[in-house]
Scaffold this active site. Sequence first.
Site, PDB file in Angstrom:
ATOM      1  N   ASP A  64       0.860  -1.197   0.000  1.00  0.00           N
ATOM      2  CA  ASP A  64       0.000   0.000   0.000  1.00  0.00           C
ATOM      3  C   ASP A  64       0.890   1.239   0.000  1.00  0.00           C
ATOM      4  OD1 ASP A  64      -1.935   2.032   0.588  1.00  0.00           O
ATOM      5  OD2 ASP A  64      -3.231   0.477   1.421  1.00  0.00           O
ATOM      6  N   SER A  99      -7.295   3.749  -1.214  1.00  0.00           N
ATOM      7  CA  SER A  99      -6.970   2.317  -1.194  1.00  0.00           C
ATOM      8  C   SER A  99      -8.191   1.442  -1.442  1.00  0.00           C
ATOM      9  CB  SER A  99      -6.309   1.947   0.132  1.00  0.00           C
ATOM     10  OG  SER A  99      -5.066   2.589   0.221  1.00  0.00           O
ATOM     11  N   THR A 140      -8.000  -2.227   1.973  1.00  0.00           N
ATOM     12  CA  THR A 140      -7.360  -3.121   0.991  1.00  0.00           C
ATOM     13  C   THR A 140      -7.855  -4.566   1.118  1.00  0.00           C
ATOM     14  OG1 THR A 140      -5.443  -1.655   1.047  1.00  0.00           O
ATOM     15  CG2 THR A 140      -5.152  -3.790  -0.031  1.00  0.00           C
ATOM     16  N   GLU A 173      -0.880  -8.114   2.040  1.00  0.00           N
ATOM     17  CA  GLU A 173      -0.672  -6.659   1.965  1.00  0.00           C
ATOM     18  C   GLU A 173       0.393  -6.172   2.946  1.00  0.00           C
ATOM     19  OE1 GLU A 173      -3.690  -4.067   3.595  1.00  0.00           O
ATOM     20  OE2 GLU A 173      -2.999  -2.378   2.396  1.00  0.00           O
ATOM     21  N   ASP A 180       2.162   2.734   3.386  1.00  0.00           N
ATOM     22  CA  ASP A 180       1.266   3.879   3.172  1.00  0.00           C
ATOM     23  C   ASP A 180       1.181   4.758   4.427  1.00  0.00           C
ATOM     24  OD1 ASP A 180      -1.039   5.256   1.722  1.00  0.00           O
ATOM     25  OD2 ASP A 180      -2.095   4.481   3.479  1.00  0.00           O
ATOM     26  N   HIS A 212       2.145   8.681   4.826  1.00  0.00           N
ATOM     27  CA  HIS A 212       1.206   9.729   5.260  1.00  0.00           C
ATOM     28  C   HIS A 212       1.811  10.525   6.418  1.00  0.00           C
ATOM     29  CE1 HIS A 212      -2.401   8.974   2.923  1.00  0.00           C
ATOM     30  NE2 HIS A 212      -2.376   7.692   3.221  1.00  0.00           N
ATOM     31  N   ASP A 247      -1.313  -0.159  -4.802  1.00  0.00           N
ATOM     32  CA  ASP A 247      -2.587   0.479  -5.158  1.00  0.00           C
ATOM     33  C   ASP A 247      -2.379   1.920  -5.635  1.00  0.00           C
ATOM     34  OD1 ASP A 247      -1.760   1.203  -2.603  1.00  0.00           O
ATOM     35  OD2 ASP A 247      -3.696   0.850  -1.645  1.00  0.00           O
ATOM     36  N   HIS A 248      -1.299   2.556  -5.146  1.00  0.00           N
ATOM     37  CA  HIS A 248      -0.956   3.940  -5.503  1.00  0.00           C
ATOM     38  C   HIS A 248       0.358   4.260  -4.821  1.00  0.00           C
ATOM     39  CE1 HIS A 248      -2.023   4.842  -1.388  1.00  0.00           C
ATOM     40  NE2 HIS A 248      -3.166   4.195  -1.578  1.00  0.00           N
TER      41      HIS A 248
HETATM   42 MG    MG Z   1      -4.219  -0.790   2.669  1.00  0.00          MG
HETATM   43 ZN    ZN Z   2      -3.140   5.979   2.225  1.00  0.00          ZN
END
Ligand code: MG
Ligand code: ZN
Length: 371
Positions: free
Chosen positions: A35, A76, A129, A249, A254, A258, A296-297
Amino acid sequence: MLPLLLLFAFQQTGEQTTNRTFGDKPKNIILMIGDGMGLTQITAGLYSNGNSLYLEKFPITGLITTHSAKNIVTDSGAGATAFACGCKTFNGAVGVCKDKTPCLTILEQAEQQGLATGLVTTSSVTHATPASFIAHVPDRSNMEAIATFFLQTDIDLFIGGGMKYFTQRISDQRNLVEELSAKGVAVSDFSKKKLCDASPAPERPFGWFSAMEEPESAEKGRDYLPLAGKMAPDFLKKRSAKGFFLMIEGAQIDWACHAKNAPSAVREMLDFDAAIGEALKFAEADGQTLVIVTADHETGGFALEQGGARDSLDMEFNTAGHTASLVPVFAYGPGAKQFGGVYDNTDIHVKMRELFGFPANDMESSRSLKN
Ligand code: MG
Ligand code: ZN
Protein backbone atom coordinates in the site's frame (compact mmCIF):
# COMPACT_ATOMS: atom_id res chain seq x y z
CA MET A 1 40.55 -19.24 -16.22
CA LEU A 2 39.51 -17.73 -12.93
CA PRO A 3 37.33 -14.90 -14.34
CA LEU A 4 35.46 -17.41 -16.50
CA LEU A 5 34.78 -19.59 -13.50
CA LEU A 6 33.43 -16.60 -11.58
CA LEU A 7 31.18 -15.66 -14.46
CA PHE A 8 29.85 -19.19 -14.57
CA ALA A 9 29.06 -19.04 -10.85
CA PHE A 10 27.04 -15.85 -11.29
CA GLN A 11 25.09 -17.28 -14.21
CA GLN A 12 24.18 -20.31 -12.14
CA THR A 13 22.62 -18.05 -9.51
CA GLY A 14 20.68 -16.15 -12.11
CA GLU A 15 19.37 -19.31 -13.73
CA GLN A 16 17.99 -20.58 -10.48
CA THR A 17 15.86 -17.52 -9.97
CA THR A 18 14.79 -16.22 -13.36
CA ASN A 19 15.31 -18.71 -16.14
CA ARG A 20 13.20 -21.54 -14.82
CA THR A 21 10.51 -22.50 -17.30
CA PHE A 22 6.90 -22.59 -16.21
CA GLY A 23 3.61 -23.56 -17.81
CA ASP A 24 1.26 -20.87 -19.11
CA LYS A 25 -1.39 -21.15 -16.41
CA PRO A 26 -0.93 -20.95 -12.66
CA LYS A 27 -2.78 -23.17 -10.25
CA ASN A 28 -2.24 -20.68 -7.43
CA ILE A 29 -1.97 -16.87 -7.41
CA ILE A 30 -0.38 -14.82 -4.63
CA LEU A 31 -1.23 -11.13 -5.13
CA MET A 32 0.97 -8.92 -2.97
CA ILE A 33 -0.02 -5.28 -2.52
CA GLY A 34 2.39 -2.75 -1.06
CA ASP A 35 0.00 0.00 0.00
CA GLY A 36 1.52 3.29 -1.11
CA MET A 37 4.56 1.51 -2.58
CA GLY A 38 5.79 3.65 -5.45
CA LEU A 39 9.17 3.37 -7.16
CA THR A 40 10.83 5.68 -4.62
CA GLN A 41 9.66 3.58 -1.66
CA ILE A 42 11.20 0.58 -3.42
CA THR A 43 14.39 2.52 -4.23
CA ALA A 44 14.77 3.69 -0.61
CA GLY A 45 14.31 0.11 0.57
CA LEU A 46 16.91 -1.12 -1.93
CA TYR A 47 19.68 1.33 -0.92
CA SER A 48 18.88 0.94 2.76
CA ASN A 49 19.35 -2.80 2.44
CA GLY A 50 22.84 -2.96 0.94
CA ASN A 51 21.50 -2.52 -2.60
CA SER A 52 19.44 -5.69 -2.46
CA LEU A 53 15.75 -6.65 -2.51
CA TYR A 54 13.86 -9.86 -3.29
CA LEU A 55 11.99 -7.77 -5.86
CA GLU A 56 15.10 -8.00 -8.06
CA LYS A 57 14.39 -11.69 -8.62
CA PHE A 58 11.22 -11.04 -10.62
CA PRO A 59 11.82 -11.55 -14.36
CA ILE A 60 8.80 -9.52 -15.52
CA THR A 61 7.95 -5.91 -14.66
CA GLY A 62 5.12 -3.63 -15.75
CA LEU A 63 3.52 -0.30 -14.87
CA ILE A 64 -0.11 0.48 -14.08
CA THR A 65 -2.30 3.56 -13.95
CA THR A 66 -4.15 3.85 -10.65
CA HIS A 67 -6.81 6.59 -11.08
CA SER A 68 -10.27 5.89 -9.65
CA ALA A 69 -13.62 6.47 -11.42
CA LYS A 70 -13.64 10.26 -11.06
CA ASN A 71 -10.34 11.14 -9.43
CA ILE A 72 -6.82 11.06 -10.78
CA VAL A 73 -5.67 10.15 -7.27
CA THR A 74 -7.18 6.96 -5.90
CA ASP A 75 -7.74 5.86 -2.33
CA SER A 76 -6.97 2.32 -1.19
CA GLY A 77 -10.61 1.17 -1.41
CA ALA A 78 -11.03 2.07 -5.07
CA GLY A 79 -7.49 0.86 -5.79
CA ALA A 80 -8.07 -2.57 -4.25
CA THR A 81 -11.57 -2.87 -5.77
CA ALA A 82 -9.95 -2.43 -9.20
CA PHE A 83 -7.75 -5.46 -8.47
CA ALA A 84 -10.53 -7.44 -6.81
CA CYS A 85 -13.39 -6.77 -9.25
CA GLY A 86 -11.93 -5.16 -12.36
CA CYS A 87 -14.09 -2.05 -12.15
CA LYS A 88 -13.28 1.59 -11.61
CA THR A 89 -15.12 2.93 -8.60
CA PHE A 90 -15.32 6.00 -6.38
CA ASN A 91 -12.84 6.72 -3.60
CA GLY A 92 -13.97 5.15 -0.33
CA ALA A 93 -15.78 2.24 -2.02
CA VAL A 94 -15.02 -1.34 -0.97
CA GLY A 95 -16.12 -4.17 -3.28
CA VAL A 96 -18.76 -2.08 -5.05
CA CYS A 97 -18.53 -0.50 -8.50
CA LYS A 98 -19.26 3.14 -9.22
CA ASP A 99 -23.07 2.68 -9.20
CA LYS A 100 -22.67 1.07 -5.72
CA THR A 101 -23.50 -2.38 -7.11
CA PRO A 102 -21.65 -5.15 -5.23
CA CYS A 103 -19.11 -6.80 -7.52
CA LEU A 104 -18.00 -10.42 -7.42
CA THR A 105 -14.36 -10.36 -6.31
CA ILE A 106 -11.56 -12.61 -7.50
CA LEU A 107 -11.47 -14.10 -3.97
CA GLU A 108 -15.20 -14.87 -4.10
CA GLN A 109 -14.83 -16.31 -7.60
CA ALA A 110 -11.97 -18.50 -6.39
CA GLU A 111 -14.11 -19.67 -3.49
CA GLN A 112 -17.00 -20.50 -5.87
CA GLN A 113 -14.64 -22.53 -8.06
CA GLY A 114 -13.45 -24.61 -5.12
CA LEU A 115 -10.07 -22.98 -4.60
CA ALA A 116 -8.76 -22.11 -1.14
CA THR A 117 -8.56 -18.38 -0.33
CA GLY A 118 -6.72 -16.17 2.10
CA LEU A 119 -6.09 -12.58 3.18
CA VAL A 120 -3.01 -11.42 5.09
CA THR A 121 -2.40 -7.80 6.08
CA THR A 122 -0.51 -5.54 8.47
CA SER A 123 -3.66 -3.44 8.95
CA SER A 124 -7.00 -4.53 10.38
CA VAL A 125 -8.51 -7.27 8.23
CA THR A 126 -11.49 -4.92 7.80
CA HIS A 127 -9.30 -2.12 6.39
CA ALA A 128 -9.93 -0.96 2.81
CA THR A 129 -7.36 -3.12 0.99
CA PRO A 130 -8.24 -6.58 2.35
CA ALA A 131 -11.90 -5.59 2.73
CA SER A 132 -12.23 -4.94 -1.02
CA PHE A 133 -11.64 -8.65 -1.69
CA ILE A 134 -14.34 -9.95 0.63
CA ALA A 135 -16.85 -7.20 1.50
CA HIS A 136 -19.27 -4.94 -0.36
CA VAL A 137 -19.90 -1.56 1.24
CA PRO A 138 -19.96 1.93 -0.27
CA ASP A 139 -18.14 3.39 2.76
CA ARG A 140 -14.79 1.95 3.84
CA SER A 141 -15.15 3.38 7.35
CA ASN A 142 -18.02 0.99 8.14
CA MET A 143 -15.69 -1.57 9.72
CA GLU A 144 -18.38 -3.48 11.63
CA ALA A 145 -20.38 -4.04 8.43
CA ILE A 146 -17.20 -5.17 6.66
CA ALA A 147 -16.47 -7.70 9.44
CA THR A 148 -19.82 -9.47 8.85
CA PHE A 149 -18.67 -10.46 5.36
CA PHE A 150 -16.06 -12.79 6.88
CA LEU A 151 -19.06 -14.99 7.76
CA GLN A 152 -20.60 -14.82 4.29
CA THR A 153 -17.61 -16.11 2.34
CA ASP A 154 -15.93 -19.40 3.17
CA ILE A 155 -12.50 -17.82 3.34
CA ASP A 156 -9.88 -20.35 4.42
CA LEU A 157 -7.37 -18.09 6.14
CA PHE A 158 -7.11 -14.54 7.43
CA ILE A 159 -4.31 -12.87 9.38
CA GLY A 160 -4.32 -9.24 10.55
CA GLY A 161 -5.65 -6.84 13.16
CA GLY A 162 -9.10 -5.48 13.95
CA MET A 163 -10.54 -8.04 16.35
CA LYS A 164 -12.67 -5.40 18.04
CA TYR A 165 -14.84 -5.10 14.93
CA PHE A 166 -15.71 -8.78 15.51
CA THR A 167 -16.01 -8.89 19.29
CA GLN A 168 -16.78 -5.38 20.59
CA ARG A 169 -19.48 -4.35 18.17
CA ILE A 170 -21.46 -1.21 18.84
CA SER A 171 -24.00 -1.71 16.05
CA ASP A 172 -25.41 -5.13 17.01
CA GLN A 173 -23.51 -6.65 19.98
CA ARG A 174 -22.89 -9.82 17.95
CA ASN A 175 -19.69 -11.73 18.67
CA LEU A 176 -18.43 -12.68 15.23
CA VAL A 177 -15.49 -14.68 16.59
CA GLU A 178 -17.97 -16.95 18.36
CA GLU A 179 -20.02 -17.16 15.16
CA LEU A 180 -16.92 -18.00 13.11
CA SER A 181 -15.94 -20.66 15.66
CA ALA A 182 -19.45 -22.14 15.48
CA LYS A 183 -18.96 -22.32 11.71
CA GLY A 184 -15.82 -24.38 12.20
CA VAL A 185 -13.16 -21.69 11.79
CA ALA A 186 -10.19 -22.01 14.18
CA VAL A 187 -9.83 -18.41 15.37
CA SER A 188 -6.89 -17.43 17.51
CA ASP A 189 -5.48 -14.08 18.61
CA PHE A 190 -2.49 -12.23 20.01
CA SER A 191 -3.74 -12.57 23.58
CA LYS A 192 -3.63 -16.37 23.39
CA LYS A 193 -0.90 -17.20 20.93
CA LYS A 194 1.76 -15.53 18.81
CA LEU A 195 1.46 -16.41 15.14
CA CYS A 196 4.80 -18.27 15.34
CA ASP A 197 3.28 -20.58 17.96
CA ALA A 198 0.09 -21.24 16.00
CA SER A 199 0.20 -24.37 13.87
CA PRO A 200 -3.07 -24.30 11.95
CA ALA A 201 -4.52 -27.70 11.08
CA PRO A 202 -5.48 -27.86 7.41
CA GLU A 203 -8.77 -29.58 8.30
CA ARG A 204 -10.25 -26.27 9.48
CA PRO A 205 -10.21 -22.69 8.19
CA PHE A 206 -7.85 -20.52 10.23
CA GLY A 207 -7.97 -16.92 11.44
CA TRP A 208 -5.50 -15.04 13.62
CA PHE A 209 -5.89 -11.52 14.98
CA SER A 210 -2.72 -9.56 15.68
CA ALA A 211 -4.45 -6.79 17.68
CA MET A 212 -7.81 -5.50 18.87
CA GLU A 213 -7.47 -2.57 16.49
CA GLU A 214 -4.60 -1.91 14.16
CA PRO A 215 -1.33 -3.82 14.47
CA GLU A 216 1.83 -2.04 15.58
CA SER A 217 4.43 -0.90 13.10
CA ALA A 218 7.40 -3.05 12.16
CA GLU A 219 9.56 -0.54 14.06
CA LYS A 220 7.69 -1.24 17.28
CA GLY A 221 8.14 -4.98 16.96
CA ARG A 222 5.32 -6.18 14.71
CA ASP A 223 6.96 -9.21 13.15
CA TYR A 224 4.33 -11.50 11.68
CA LEU A 225 4.23 -10.50 8.00
CA PRO A 226 7.22 -12.54 6.72
CA LEU A 227 6.05 -15.49 8.82
CA ALA A 228 2.54 -15.17 7.39
CA GLY A 229 4.10 -15.00 3.92
CA LYS A 230 5.58 -18.44 4.57
CA MET A 231 2.71 -19.97 6.52
CA ALA A 232 -0.24 -18.91 4.34
CA PRO A 233 0.77 -20.55 1.01
CA ASP A 234 1.76 -23.79 2.80
CA PHE A 235 -1.59 -23.85 4.59
CA LEU A 236 -3.74 -22.98 1.55
CA LYS A 237 -2.00 -25.56 -0.62
CA LYS A 238 -3.22 -28.21 1.83
CA ARG A 239 -6.77 -26.79 1.92
CA SER A 240 -7.67 -27.45 -1.73
CA ALA A 241 -6.33 -29.67 -4.47
CA LYS A 242 -7.73 -27.15 -7.00
CA GLY A 243 -5.37 -24.33 -6.00
CA PHE A 244 -5.61 -21.08 -4.09
CA PHE A 245 -5.88 -17.29 -4.26
CA LEU A 246 -4.01 -15.38 -1.57
CA MET A 247 -3.70 -11.61 -1.09
CA ILE A 248 -0.86 -10.36 1.13
CA GLU A 249 -0.67 -6.66 1.96
CA GLY A 250 2.16 -4.53 3.30
CA ALA A 251 -0.32 -1.96 4.63
CA GLN A 252 1.86 0.35 6.64
CA ILE A 253 4.20 1.56 3.90
CA ASP A 254 1.27 3.88 3.17
CA TRP A 255 0.79 4.91 6.79
CA ALA A 256 4.47 5.75 7.26
CA CYS A 257 4.38 7.91 4.13
CA HIS A 258 1.21 9.73 5.26
CA ALA A 259 3.11 10.49 8.47
CA LYS A 260 6.13 11.62 6.38
CA ASN A 261 8.22 9.19 8.42
CA ALA A 262 10.88 8.03 5.94
CA PRO A 263 12.77 5.59 8.23
CA SER A 264 9.47 3.90 9.06
CA ALA A 265 8.55 3.72 5.36
CA VAL A 266 11.87 1.97 4.70
CA ARG A 267 11.30 -0.44 7.60
CA GLU A 268 7.81 -1.30 6.31
CA MET A 269 9.17 -1.71 2.77
CA LEU A 270 11.81 -4.17 3.98
CA ASP A 271 9.27 -6.07 6.09
CA PHE A 272 7.08 -6.42 3.00
CA ASP A 273 10.10 -7.45 0.90
CA ALA A 274 10.90 -10.19 3.42
CA ALA A 275 7.35 -11.52 2.96
CA ILE A 276 7.88 -11.33 -0.81
CA GLY A 277 11.00 -13.47 -0.33
CA GLU A 278 8.94 -16.12 1.46
CA ALA A 279 6.26 -16.14 -1.26
CA LEU A 280 8.98 -16.46 -3.91
CA LYS A 281 10.57 -19.41 -2.11
CA PHE A 282 7.20 -21.15 -2.06
CA ALA A 283 6.58 -20.38 -5.75
CA GLU A 284 10.04 -21.54 -6.78
CA ALA A 285 9.58 -24.88 -5.05
CA ASP A 286 5.93 -25.31 -6.08
CA GLY A 287 6.30 -24.42 -9.77
CA GLN A 288 2.56 -23.80 -10.23
CA THR A 289 2.27 -20.51 -8.37
CA LEU A 290 2.17 -17.03 -9.89
CA VAL A 291 3.40 -14.25 -7.58
CA ILE A 292 2.34 -10.71 -8.51
CA VAL A 293 3.65 -7.75 -6.51
CA THR A 294 2.16 -4.30 -7.07
CA ALA A 295 0.78 -1.23 -5.30
CA ASP A 296 -2.59 0.48 -5.16
CA HIS A 297 -0.96 3.94 -5.50
CA GLU A 298 2.10 5.91 -4.43
CA THR A 299 1.94 7.84 -1.15
CA GLY A 300 3.75 11.03 -0.25
CA GLY A 301 5.33 12.16 -3.51
CA PHE A 302 8.39 10.55 -1.96
CA ALA A 303 11.78 11.70 -3.26
CA LEU A 304 15.42 10.78 -2.71
CA GLU A 305 17.16 14.12 -2.93
CA GLN A 306 20.54 15.38 -3.96
CA GLY A 307 23.08 15.46 -1.14
CA GLY A 308 22.24 12.02 0.24
CA ALA A 309 24.50 9.03 -0.18
CA ARG A 310 23.67 5.36 -0.75
CA ASP A 311 24.13 4.67 2.94
CA SER A 312 22.55 7.90 4.21
CA LEU A 313 19.64 8.83 2.02
CA ASP A 314 18.16 12.32 1.97
CA MET A 315 14.44 11.47 1.84
CA GLU A 316 11.66 14.04 1.46
CA PHE A 317 7.88 13.96 1.04
CA ASN A 318 5.98 16.34 -1.22
CA THR A 319 2.51 15.67 0.23
CA ALA A 320 0.84 13.89 3.14
CA GLY A 321 -1.57 12.27 0.68
CA HIS A 322 -1.51 9.84 -2.23
CA THR A 323 -0.24 10.66 -5.71
CA ALA A 324 -1.27 9.60 -9.22
CA SER A 325 2.05 8.34 -10.56
CA LEU A 326 2.21 4.98 -12.28
CA VAL A 327 3.16 2.17 -9.91
CA PRO A 328 5.19 -0.93 -10.75
CA VAL A 329 4.07 -4.54 -11.17
CA PHE A 330 6.43 -7.51 -10.68
CA ALA A 331 5.51 -11.04 -11.73
CA TYR A 332 7.09 -14.47 -11.28
CA GLY A 333 5.84 -17.92 -12.25
CA PRO A 334 3.33 -19.39 -14.72
CA GLY A 335 1.54 -16.59 -16.60
CA ALA A 336 4.02 -13.92 -15.45
CA LYS A 337 4.60 -12.79 -19.06
CA GLN A 338 1.06 -11.35 -19.10
CA PHE A 339 2.07 -8.68 -16.61
CA GLY A 340 4.69 -6.83 -18.68
CA GLY A 341 3.86 -3.48 -20.31
CA VAL A 342 1.84 -0.40 -19.39
CA TYR A 343 -1.80 -0.93 -18.53
CA ASP A 344 -4.53 -0.11 -16.01
CA ASN A 345 -5.03 -1.39 -12.46
CA THR A 346 -8.34 -3.02 -13.50
CA ASP A 347 -6.37 -5.18 -15.95
CA ILE A 348 -4.65 -6.89 -13.01
CA HIS A 349 -8.08 -8.37 -12.24
CA VAL A 350 -8.75 -9.36 -15.85
CA LYS A 351 -5.36 -11.02 -16.23
CA MET A 352 -5.69 -12.98 -12.97
CA ARG A 353 -9.22 -14.07 -13.85
CA GLU A 354 -8.25 -15.17 -17.36
CA LEU A 355 -5.23 -17.10 -16.05
CA PHE A 356 -7.44 -18.86 -13.54
CA GLY A 357 -9.97 -19.53 -16.33
CA PHE A 358 -12.87 -18.00 -14.38
CA PRO A 359 -15.91 -16.57 -16.22
CA ALA A 360 -16.05 -12.80 -16.72
CA ASN A 361 -17.37 -10.75 -13.86
CA ASP A 362 -20.35 -8.69 -15.16
CA MET A 363 -19.03 -5.58 -13.51
CA GLU A 364 -15.52 -5.58 -14.87
CA SER A 365 -14.78 -2.76 -17.28
CA SER A 366 -13.54 -3.43 -20.75
CA ARG A 367 -9.79 -3.19 -21.06
CA SER A 368 -9.15 0.15 -20.02
CA LEU A 369 -6.34 2.64 -19.95
CA LYS A 370 -9.05 4.99 -21.26
CA ASN A 371 -11.78 4.32 -18.72
MG1 MG B 1 -4.22 -0.79 2.67
ZN1 ZN C 1 -3.14 5.98 2.23
